[in-house]
Design an enzyme around this catalytic site. Structure first.
Site, PDB file in Angstrom:
ATOM      1  N   CYS A  70       0.836  -1.219   0.000  1.00 14.39           N
ATOM      2  CA  CYS A  70       0.000   0.000   0.000  1.00 14.39           C
ATOM      3  C   CYS A  70       0.859   1.253   0.000  1.00 14.39           C
ATOM      4  O   CYS A  70       1.809   1.364   0.767  1.00 14.39           O
ATOM      5  CB  CYS A  70      -0.913  -0.010   1.227  1.00 14.39           C
ATOM      6  N   CYS A 170     -17.863  24.011  14.457  1.00 14.14           N
ATOM      7  CA  CYS A 170     -16.601  23.674  15.140  1.00 14.14           C
ATOM      8  C   CYS A 170     -15.996  24.903  15.818  1.00 14.14           C
ATOM      9  O   CYS A 170     -15.585  24.874  16.975  1.00 14.14           O
ATOM     10  CB  CYS A 170     -15.571  23.128  14.155  1.00 14.14           C
ATOM     11  N   ARG A 216     -13.370  11.287  16.029  1.00 13.20           N
ATOM     12  CA  ARG A 216     -13.457  12.483  16.866  1.00 13.20           C
ATOM     13  C   ARG A 216     -14.394  13.522  16.239  1.00 13.20           C
ATOM     14  O   ARG A 216     -15.210  14.122  16.916  1.00 13.20           O
ATOM     15  CB  ARG A 216     -12.057  13.086  17.073  1.00 13.20           C
ATOM     16  N   CYS A 220     -17.993  15.025  17.670  1.00 13.59           N
ATOM     17  CA  CYS A 220     -18.300  16.445  17.869  1.00 13.59           C
ATOM     18  C   CYS A 220     -19.715  16.744  17.385  1.00 13.59           C
ATOM     19  O   CYS A 220     -20.505  17.354  18.095  1.00 13.59           O
ATOM     20  CB  CYS A 220     -17.319  17.330  17.103  1.00 13.59           C
TER      21      CYS A 220
END
Lengths: 259, 191
Positions: A70, A170, A216, A220
């Site tokens: 990869c 955010c 994550r 949020c």
């Protein structure tokens, strides 16, 4: 796995001690990491890295090959320094990919898994292992290809967008209310001092949780009752490219170790 | 015929607004990130769009009309009864799933408060119970953007998170001198 049990026991004891003295969770995490290393000689996150290493080198999938073929951006099998340069544009897929989506690309295109067979429980440890090969290096993402520029601009817009029933965005917390607390932990300075992209994927010892930045970001949105973007979709990749660019030159701690 | 044109235009309005924040390529990328997520982002309301475009800092010349529009969105409880049942209000204030006020505001005797918003410790004893204070408190909870443009606080009334009567209950919890909020010490001690 015996280590995990022992480590958790130690963690809960340390956690009780830590609660009596309020301090910066960043310093607290550093101290807990140090204490864990001194007492047990290994971190729970090291075990996740080892698990990822096994997954990486084992011949798996319908084609029975390892992930050594990869290309994470620096050539097939080159892992050192690869994750601090993600997200980036990949010519073979014609897309900007982050660590999670690139792992998925190789699991499907190289190993022959069907997209629905790609499990988070494998992508996360793989991300931990690959990220660990860039520990200590500076974040170095580029905005060069047109697709990278487009994704960066989308990421910036998403970061400042207000949407949903709670006017979620955010920046609303991670710019306007940095270091203020809603609940237990202060809002991190994602674009500034904390350079958040420099320490994700991360292990959170307060709840024994191994997460990538995709997890994550989704949390949020989810925590604020906002619909979540899909895993491996353009939105979390765009947000990461925007955040990583702000974190350029920050020294990576990979995997991160957080409260 | 003219009505039909207006109806078509009205239906396209949210789409047109989102278009002015996200370009065509970006819109496609958002659409490819999950249907419900895209729905929320691409159907941004006009005021959300303004906050997004200005990165939460409205320019001075845009502020008066913004505040006026937010103020106009406020609906009042029956008979302008701004203070309801403080006990019901406490249950709403202290419920993480419901209003979750304590996470950002200090002062609750039931939950340790955060410091994103101002401390509300002994709010009713500090502010008194005048009609003006009742109305102000109600309006801030109903639509915080009518006083603080683009702030993080949820617009509980506008967004349908709380009914006018529920907001009046929270006002009572904060203001009623007999409320636990004003008779019991805030959890976590003095700040």
């Amino acid at each position: 796995m015996r280590w995990t049990g022992l480590a958790l026991l130690l963690l809960s004891l340390l956690g009780v001690l830590a609660q009596s003295v309020p301090e910066d969770p960043r310093d607290e995490a550093k101290r807990q990491k140090q204490l864990l290393l001194q007492t047990s000689g290994i971190l729970p996150s090291d075990l996740i890295v080892e698990q990822g290493k096994d997954l990486f080198y084992t011949k798996r999938g319908p084609r029975g090959v390892s992930l050594e073929g990869c290309d994470f951006g620096l050539g097939a099998g080159v892992l050192q320094g690869a994750s601090v340069q993600l997200p980036r544009y990949f010519a073979d897929t014609g897309k900007v990919e982050d660590l999670d989506s690139r792992i998925r690309t190789c699991m499907t295109q190289l190993q022959g898994f069907k997209p629905e067979e790609v499990k988070r429980s494998e992508v996360v440890p793989l991300a931990f292992f690959i990220a660990a090969q860039s520990d200590g290096l500076p974040i170095q993402v580029r905005i060069a290809a047109p697709a990278e520029r487009e994704m960066y601009e989308l990421g910036q817009k998403l970061f400042y967008a207000r949407s949903g029933a709670r006017d979620m965005g955010c920046a609303t917390c991670h710019v306007s209310y940095v270091n203020r607390r809603s609940g237990v932990l202060p809002f991190s300075d994602v674009l500034g001092k904390d350079a958040s992209m420099s320490h994700w994927p991360a292990y959170r010892y307060s709840n024994d949780q191994a997460w990538t930045m995709e997890d994550r970001i989704r949390a949020c949105y989810g925590n604020l009752g906002h619909p979540q973007p899909d895993f491996y979709s353009p939105v979390p990749i765009a947000l990461q490219l925007f955040m990583a660019y702000q974190a350029n030159q920050a020294k990576a701690e990979l995997p991160g170790f957080l409260r | 015929m003219r009505n039909l044109i207006w109806m078509v235009l009205a239906c396209m309005a949210p789409w047109a607004m989102a278009q002015s924040y996200f370009g065509p390529g970006e819109t496609k990328a958002v659409q490819g990130s999950g249907a419900k997520f895209a729905d929320a982002l691409l159907n941004m309301s006009a005021d959300q769009l303004q906050c997004s475009l200005h990165q939460n800092r409205l320019p001075a010349d845009a502020t008066p009309s913004f505040l006026a529009a937010q103020k106009a969105s406020i609906q009042y409880p029956k008979g302008d009864k701004f203070m309801g049942d403080w006990q019901k209000g406490g249950a709403i204030f202290n419920n993480l799933q419901k209003a979750n006020c304590f996470s950002c505001h200090f002062g609750s005797p039931a939950n340790l408060g955060g410091d994103v918003g101002p401390s509300l410790e002994k709010y009713g004893l500090q502010r008194g119970q005048s009609e003006a204070v009742q109305r102000y408190t109600y309006e801030v909870i109903y639509n915080a953007w009518s006083y603080f443009p683009c702030t993080v606080m949820y617009r509980f009334g506008v967004q349908g998170l709380l009914t006018p009567e529920e907001i009046a209950d929270v006002v009572a919890y904060l203001l009623n001198p007999a409320s636990d909020f004003n008779t019991k010490p805030a959890l976590g001690g003095k700040r």
